[in-house]
Design an enzyme around this catalytic site. Sequence first.
Site, PDB file in Angstrom:
ATOM      1  N   SER A  99       0.990  -1.095   0.297  1.00  0.00           N
ATOM      2  CA  SER A  99      -0.156   0.221   0.106  1.00  0.00           C
ATOM      3  C   SER A  99       0.868   1.322  -0.480  1.00  0.00           C
ATOM      4  CB  SER A  99      -1.265  -0.344   1.144  1.00  0.00           C
ATOM      5  OG  SER A  99      -1.882  -0.866   1.470  1.00  0.00           O
ATOM      6  N   LYS A 174      -7.759   1.606  -2.498  1.00  0.00           N
ATOM      7  CA  LYS A 174      -6.468   0.823  -1.123  1.00  0.00           C
ATOM      8  C   LYS A 174      -7.178   2.202  -0.154  1.00  0.00           C
ATOM      9  CE  LYS A 174      -4.458  -1.153   2.270  1.00  0.00           C
ATOM     10  NZ  LYS A 174      -5.068  -2.447   2.496  1.00  0.00           N
ATOM     11  N   LYS A 242       0.434   5.386   8.238  1.00  0.00           N
ATOM     12  CA  LYS A 242       1.527   5.056   6.675  1.00  0.00           C
ATOM     13  C   LYS A 242      -0.040   6.350   6.141  1.00  0.00           C
ATOM     14  CE  LYS A 242       1.543   2.007   4.904  1.00  0.00           C
ATOM     15  NZ  LYS A 242       1.256   0.980   3.861  1.00  0.00           N
TER      16      LYS A 242
HETATM   17  P1  NAD Z   1       5.712  -6.315   7.663  1.00  0.00           P
HETATM   18  O1  NAD Z   1       6.251  -5.164   7.925  1.00  0.00           O
HETATM   19  O2  NAD Z   1       5.040  -7.505   8.120  1.00  0.00           O
HETATM   20  O3  NAD Z   1       6.488  -7.144   6.284  1.00  0.00           O
HETATM   21  C1  NAD Z   1       7.032  -6.359   5.227  1.00  0.00           C
HETATM   22  C2  NAD Z   1       8.216  -7.067   4.983  1.00  0.00           C
HETATM   23  O4  NAD Z   1       8.761  -6.205   3.713  1.00  0.00           O
HETATM   24  C3  NAD Z   1       9.776  -7.460   5.628  1.00  0.00           C
HETATM   25  O5  NAD Z   1       9.464  -8.759   5.078  1.00  0.00           O
HETATM   26  C4  NAD Z   1      10.292  -7.020   5.036  1.00  0.00           C
HETATM   27  O6  NAD Z   1      11.715  -7.567   5.559  1.00  0.00           O
HETATM   28  C5  NAD Z   1      10.063  -6.932   3.969  1.00  0.00           C
HETATM   29  N1  NAD Z   1      11.464  -5.612   3.190  1.00  0.00           N
HETATM   30  C6  NAD Z   1      11.362  -4.092   3.236  1.00  0.00           C
HETATM   31  N2  NAD Z   1      12.471  -3.306   2.890  1.00  0.00           N
HETATM   32  C7  NAD Z   1      13.212  -4.649   2.189  1.00  0.00           C
HETATM   33  C8  NAD Z   1      13.925  -4.507   1.773  1.00  0.00           C
HETATM   34  N3  NAD Z   1      14.807  -3.492   1.379  1.00  0.00           N
HETATM   35  N4  NAD Z   1      14.141  -6.006   0.972  1.00  0.00           N
HETATM   36  C9  NAD Z   1      13.691  -6.958   0.734  1.00  0.00           C
HETATM   37  N5  NAD Z   1      12.732  -7.148   1.643  1.00  0.00           N
HETATM   38  C10 NAD Z   1      12.487  -5.895   2.268  1.00  0.00           C
HETATM   39  O7  NAD Z   1       3.940  -5.671   6.740  1.00  0.00           O
HETATM   40  P2  NAD Z   1       2.882  -6.346   6.522  1.00  0.00           P
HETATM   41  O8  NAD Z   1       2.092  -5.625   7.414  1.00  0.00           O
HETATM   42  O9  NAD Z   1       3.710  -7.109   5.616  1.00  0.00           O
HETATM   43  O10 NAD Z   1       2.396  -4.556   4.905  1.00  0.00           O
HETATM   44  C11 NAD Z   1       2.923  -5.501   4.055  1.00  0.00           C
HETATM   45  C12 NAD Z   1       2.511  -4.222   3.145  1.00  0.00           C
HETATM   46  O11 NAD Z   1       0.650  -4.607   2.960  1.00  0.00           O
HETATM   47  C13 NAD Z   1       1.891  -2.615   3.430  1.00  0.00           C
HETATM   48  O12 NAD Z   1       1.941  -1.809   2.687  1.00  0.00           O
HETATM   49  C14 NAD Z   1       1.053  -2.411   4.410  1.00  0.00           C
HETATM   50  O13 NAD Z   1       0.472  -1.366   4.614  1.00  0.00           O
HETATM   51  C15 NAD Z   1       0.304  -3.276   2.973  1.00  0.00           C
HETATM   52  N6  NAD Z   1      -1.215  -4.431   3.986  1.00  0.00           N
HETATM   53  C16 NAD Z   1      -1.113  -4.929   5.027  1.00  0.00           C
HETATM   54  C17 NAD Z   1      -2.080  -5.298   6.378  1.00  0.00           C
HETATM   55  C18 NAD Z   1      -1.501  -6.393   7.412  1.00  0.00           C
HETATM   56  O14 NAD Z   1      -2.788  -6.359   7.717  1.00  0.00           O
HETATM   57  N7  NAD Z   1      -0.742  -5.834   7.574  1.00  0.00           N
HETATM   58  C19 NAD Z   1      -3.537  -5.793   5.496  1.00  0.00           C
HETATM   59  C20 NAD Z   1      -3.414  -5.209   3.966  1.00  0.00           C
HETATM   60  C21 NAD Z   1      -2.651  -4.530   3.229  1.00  0.00           C
END
Ligand code: NAD
Length: 296
Positions: A99, A174, A242
């Site tokens: 997102s 979104k 964010k």
């Molecule tokens: P998270 O922090 O659990 O996971 C993010 C992942 O990205 C981590 O595993 C990290 O290692 C990886 N990452 C970051 N920088 C990196 C890089 N330079 N190289 C490789 N990997 C890298 O976050 P999340 O909760 O899984 O959310 C991910 C996205 O999905 C966000 O944009 C969030 O807004 C969106 N989202 C989350 C949810 C939720 O319920 N958690 C629901 C809908 C949407």
Amino acid sequence: MSTLPKIAWIGLGIMGSPMAENLLKAGYPVTGFTLEQDKLERLAAAGGTAAGSIAEAVKDADVIITMVPASPQVEAISYGENGILENARSGALIVDMSSITPQTSIDLAANAAEKGIRVIDAPVSGGEAGAIEAVLSIMVGGEQADFDDALPILEALGKTIVLCGPHGSGQTVKAANQLIVAVNIQACAEAVVFLEKSGVNLSAALDVLGGGLAGSTVLARKKDNFLNRDFKPGFRIDLHHKDMGIVTDAARNVGAALPVGAVVAQLVASLRAQGDGGLDHSALLRAVERLSGAQV
Ligand code: NAD
């Protein structure tokens, strides 16, 4: 040997890990890269391949799925000599499910096109549970032909999958989603504090509210968080902060007023400033409790 497209998955966090596992269950070969070693081991244990870098993950991939926190991380993994655009093959399709701001998606699509790489933005709603159960809503921006190519893969991850318009449109939808969810959680949190201070049985109250017009997916999914004061994420306040920034900014750009959204954005920011950024967004309940005099 699988004849399905080869998938590279970048970003195996709360969402990315179960989503990548759903692709493995559907028979897709998945090679992943993420920053945490334990998440790479989890992918390998599920039948995927752990890569040592983005370049290694994407070099043979037909489809590259990215699921990282925000615009700066999407830019970090996409650009530069170690990034996706330098290392993916021409003709590959990037499906960015993070997102992020609509403008970041528009810019990424334009930069990738110069390398013959296609992009769609495909952020999701449905939370960790939706990711595990493969019932996410997926809102897509980009070209129809690229959407059609990605659709079988997206169908292994979600249930409601809609092309909303050109590049960035998925992110705009979104942002609207996050506005509705935040305001809904805030209303539920206010109702919980009101009900408890009134001495009503909270569990019974939430059950009956869930069956009427006040019912919502938010209430159904977050009811136990409220009842048990369980704020393990889930969806972190940091990420919702964010997203409230994205929707507030995007709305200003098009001249749309979001008065209630602006108030809830401030409440999310305040909760984060008080050290609760790592908690689930249902922790908005703590903000309402504090405003109502509780020491939490
Ligand atoms: P998270 O922090 O659990 O996971 C993010 C992942 O990205 C981590 O595993 C990290 O290692 C990886 N990452 C970051 N920088 C990196 C890089 N330079 N190289 C490789 N990997 C890298 O976050 P999340 O909760 O899984 O959310 C991910 C996205 O999905 C966000 O944009 C969030 O807004 C969106 N989202 C989350 C949810 C939720 O319920 N958690 C629901 C809908 C949407």
